[in-house]
Design a protein around this motif. Structure first.
Motif, PDB file in Angstrom:
ATOM      1  N   VAL A   1       0.839  -1.202   0.000  1.00 34.40           N
ATOM      2  CA  VAL A   1       0.000   0.000   0.000  1.00 34.40           C
ATOM      3  C   VAL A   1       0.877   1.256   0.000  1.00 34.40           C
ATOM      4  O   VAL A   1       0.613   2.214  -0.735  1.00 34.40           O
ATOM      5  CB  VAL A   1      -0.977  -0.003   1.201  1.00 34.40           C
ATOM      6  CG1 VAL A   1      -1.668   1.343   1.357  1.00 34.40           C
ATOM      7  CG2 VAL A   1      -2.002  -1.123   1.045  1.00 34.40           C
TER       8      VAL A   1
ATOM      9  N   TYR B   1     -10.047  -0.782 -11.660  1.00 31.97           N
ATOM     10  CA  TYR B   1     -10.129   0.493 -10.941  1.00 31.97           C
ATOM     11  C   TYR B   1     -11.527   1.049 -11.118  1.00 31.97           C
ATOM     12  O   TYR B   1     -12.097   0.983 -12.214  1.00 31.97           O
ATOM     13  CB  TYR B   1      -9.114   1.502 -11.496  1.00 31.97           C
ATOM     14  CG  TYR B   1      -9.326   2.891 -10.938  1.00 31.97           C
ATOM     15  CD1 TYR B   1      -8.767   3.268  -9.726  1.00 31.97           C
ATOM     16  CD2 TYR B   1     -10.123   3.813 -11.614  1.00 31.97           C
ATOM     17  CE1 TYR B   1      -8.977   4.526  -9.202  1.00 31.97           C
ATOM     18  CE2 TYR B   1     -10.345   5.075 -11.085  1.00 31.97           C
ATOM     19  CZ  TYR B   1      -9.773   5.429  -9.886  1.00 31.97           C
ATOM     20  OH  TYR B   1     -10.003   6.668  -9.358  1.00 31.97           O
TER      21      TYR B   1
ATOM     22  N   TYR C   1       2.333   1.680  -3.401  1.00 33.45           N
ATOM     23  CA  TYR C   1       1.292   2.161  -4.319  1.00 33.45           C
ATOM     24  C   TYR C   1       1.266   3.695  -4.310  1.00 33.45           C
ATOM     25  O   TYR C   1       1.340   4.341  -5.356  1.00 33.45           O
ATOM     26  CB  TYR C   1      -0.061   1.560  -3.919  1.00 33.45           C
ATOM     27  CG  TYR C   1      -1.253   2.343  -4.361  1.00 33.45           C
ATOM     28  CD1 TYR C   1      -1.652   2.350  -5.697  1.00 33.45           C
ATOM     29  CD2 TYR C   1      -1.996   3.095  -3.450  1.00 33.45           C
ATOM     30  CE1 TYR C   1      -2.759   3.083  -6.103  1.00 33.45           C
ATOM     31  CE2 TYR C   1      -3.101   3.817  -3.847  1.00 33.45           C
ATOM     32  CZ  TYR C   1      -3.476   3.821  -5.177  1.00 33.45           C
ATOM     33  OH  TYR C   1      -4.566   4.547  -5.572  1.00 33.45           O
TER      34      TYR C   1
ATOM     35  N   LEU D   1      -8.745  -1.100  -1.313  1.00 32.04           N
ATOM     36  CA  LEU D   1      -7.911  -2.003  -2.103  1.00 32.04           C
ATOM     37  C   LEU D   1      -8.201  -3.433  -1.677  1.00 32.04           C
ATOM     38  O   LEU D   1      -8.208  -3.738  -0.482  1.00 32.04           O
ATOM     39  CB  LEU D   1      -6.424  -1.717  -1.889  1.00 32.04           C
ATOM     40  CG  LEU D   1      -5.866  -0.434  -2.504  1.00 32.04           C
ATOM     41  CD1 LEU D   1      -6.243   0.770  -1.687  1.00 32.04           C
ATOM     42  CD2 LEU D   1      -4.366  -0.538  -2.620  1.00 32.04           C
TER      43      LEU D   1
ATOM     44  N   LEU E   1      -9.250  -1.792  -7.009  1.00 34.40           N
ATOM     45  CA  LEU E   1      -9.131  -0.548  -6.277  1.00 34.40           C
ATOM     46  C   LEU E   1     -10.358   0.290  -6.584  1.00 34.40           C
ATOM     47  O   LEU E   1     -10.709   0.473  -7.748  1.00 34.40           O
ATOM     48  CB  LEU E   1      -7.873   0.199  -6.731  1.00 34.40           C
ATOM     49  CG  LEU E   1      -7.466   1.436  -5.953  1.00 34.40           C
ATOM     50  CD1 LEU E   1      -5.970   1.645  -6.069  1.00 34.40           C
ATOM     51  CD2 LEU E   1      -8.193   2.661  -6.386  1.00 34.40           C
TER      52      LEU E   1
ATOM     53  N   GLU F   1      -9.917   5.086  -0.254  1.00 37.62           N
ATOM     54  CA  GLU F   1      -9.645   4.076  -1.276  1.00 37.62           C
ATOM     55  C   GLU F   1      -9.785   2.703  -0.641  1.00 37.62           C
ATOM     56  O   GLU F   1      -9.344   2.487   0.487  1.00 37.62           O
ATOM     57  CB  GLU F   1      -8.241   4.264  -1.852  1.00 37.62           C
ATOM     58  CG  GLU F   1      -8.059   5.644  -2.457  1.00 37.62           C
ATOM     59  CD  GLU F   1      -6.713   5.835  -3.106  1.00 37.62           C
ATOM     60  OE1 GLU F   1      -6.258   4.916  -3.813  1.00 37.62           O
ATOM     61  OE2 GLU F   1      -6.120   6.907  -2.909  1.00 37.62           O
TER      62      GLU F   1
ATOM     63  N   ILE G   1      -2.429  -6.194  -5.838  1.00 37.83           N
ATOM     64  CA  ILE G   1      -3.756  -5.579  -5.794  1.00 37.83           C
ATOM     65  C   ILE G   1      -4.634  -6.186  -6.880  1.00 37.83           C
ATOM     66  O   ILE G   1      -4.238  -6.264  -8.041  1.00 37.83           O
ATOM     67  CB  ILE G   1      -3.655  -4.054  -5.968  1.00 37.83           C
ATOM     68  CG1 ILE G   1      -2.754  -3.464  -4.888  1.00 37.83           C
ATOM     69  CG2 ILE G   1      -5.049  -3.419  -5.942  1.00 37.83           C
ATOM     70  CD1 ILE G   1      -2.336  -2.021  -5.127  1.00 37.83           C
TER      71      ILE G   1
END
Length: 161
Positions: free
Chosen positions: A31, A56, A34, A133, A147, A131, A144
């Motif tokens: 994370v 996404y 990211y 994930l 998201l 967010e 991931i």
């Protein structure tokens, strides 16, 4: 004797997540990477954090796009890369403020509050985002899977836990 019956039937439920401390460290590290790869505009590095079929969903898509529909992560990263291309570092940044981790076997979920600086009409705006994930471990490697993101509304109360 009757007093013991309720005491025997009461028990404390254990909701300790499955997995190890190593799993949590690996996921939290992913994370952090990211956010860092996005801030650094390292699009290849960001893409490497996702499984090939990752998706996404969120408002970073171009105007007119259906922001309620999940899209391929390659498309989403491409849109973001084009949006911030040529901008100085002060007009685009992503920082993790807090995260809430849950794991069940080879599946983990992280709710992340981020602070993003984004370009808007020749300037920039700083705003907090939520967010979500979803990560999957395959062959010992976490990446991931999906998201979903949304900006927090200014002045909106945070949900009670």
């Amino acid at each position: 004797m009757l007093c013991l019956v309720p005491a025997v039937s009461c028990r404390i439920e254990d909701h300790t997540p499955t997995g190890t401390r190593h799993d949590e460290e690996a996921v939290q590290g992913l994370v952090a990477r990211y956010a860092r790869t996005l801030s650094d505009r390292d699009w290849d590095g960001a893409r490497a954090l996702f499984w090939p079929d990752a998706t996404y969903s969120g408002p970073m898509l171009p105007a007119g796009a259906d922001t309620h529909q999940a899209v391929d992560i390659d498309y989403a990263l491409g849109v973001l890369a084009r949006r911030v291309e040529g901008l100085d570092a002060g007009r685009f940044d992503v920082r993790v403020l807090r995260s809430d981790y849950r794991q069940e076997g080879d599946l983990a979920a992280v709710w992340v509050t981020t602070r993003r600086v984004l370009p808007v009409a020749g300037s920039s705006v700083e705003r907090n985002w939520i967010e979500h994930l979803v990560l999957k471990r395959i062959g010992g490697e976490w990446r991931i899977l999906s998201l979903a993101a949304t900006p927090l509304q200014p002045g909106a109360p945070r949900a009670q836990r």
